[in-house]
Design a protein around this motif. Sequence first.
Motif, mmCIF file in Angstrom:
data_model
loop_
_atom_site.group_PDB
_atom_site.id
_atom_site.type_symbol
_atom_site.label_atom_id
_atom_site.label_comp_id
_atom_site.label_asym_id
_atom_site.label_seq_id
_atom_site.Cartn_x
_atom_site.Cartn_y
_atom_site.Cartn_z
ATOM 1 N N GLU A 1 7.283 -21.590 8.045
ATOM 2 C CA GLU A 1 6.251 -20.573 8.293
ATOM 3 C C GLU A 1 6.350 -20.013 9.713
ATOM 4 N N LYS A 2 6.513 -20.887 10.682
ATOM 5 C CA LYS A 2 6.588 -20.455 12.085
ATOM 6 C C LYS A 2 7.861 -19.673 12.365
ATOM 7 N N LYS A 3 8.979 -20.031 11.716
ATOM 8 C CA LYS A 3 10.219 -19.292 11.906
ATOM 9 C C LYS A 3 10.084 -17.861 11.388
ATOM 10 N N MET B 1 0.359 -25.187 18.571
ATOM 11 C CA MET B 1 0.222 -26.443 17.893
ATOM 12 C C MET B 1 0.689 -27.558 18.830
ATOM 13 N N LYS B 2 -0.149 -28.503 19.042
ATOM 14 C CA LYS B 2 0.147 -29.604 19.960
ATOM 15 C C LYS B 2 0.940 -30.695 19.262
ATOM 16 N N VAL C 1 5.425 -30.745 7.713
ATOM 17 C CA VAL C 1 6.170 -30.303 8.892
ATOM 18 C C VAL C 1 7.234 -29.288 8.488
ATOM 19 N N LYS C 2 7.936 -29.556 7.387
ATOM 20 C CA LYS C 2 8.952 -28.618 6.903
ATOM 21 C C LYS C 2 8.326 -27.277 6.540
ATOM 22 N N ALA C 3 7.163 -27.317 5.894
ATOM 23 C CA ALA C 3 6.483 -26.083 5.500
ATOM 24 C C ALA C 3 6.029 -25.297 6.728
ATOM 25 N N THR D 1 6.644 -24.170 19.765
ATOM 26 C CA THR D 1 6.085 -24.800 18.574
ATOM 27 C C THR D 1 7.185 -25.104 17.564
ATOM 28 N N ILE D 2 8.118 -24.172 17.395
ATOM 29 C CA ILE D 2 9.242 -24.390 16.484
ATOM 30 C C ILE D 2 10.076 -25.577 16.959
#
Length: 58
Positions: free
Chosen positions: A20-22, A1-2, A14-16, A49-50
Motif C-alpha cells: 500500500e505504501k509503495k 508509522m512508528k 506488514v506485507k499489505a 516508512t517503507i
Amino acid sequence: MKAIDIKNLNQEEVKAKLAEKKIEYAKLKMSHKISPIENPIQLRELRKTIARLATALK
C-alpha cells in the motif's frame, strides 16, 4: 508509522501495508513531478516508512 506500530502487526499485515505504501509513494512522486506538492517532506516520510516495513519483514 512508528516502529512500535509496525511491531504490533503480523507478517501478512506488514506485507499489505508495504504494498500500500509503495503504491502511495509512486502516486505522490508522480504528482510531485507534474506540479510541486505543498509539503515535499511527505516523500521523505513515506520512504522511511517503507524502509521500516521492509526491515520488519526480515
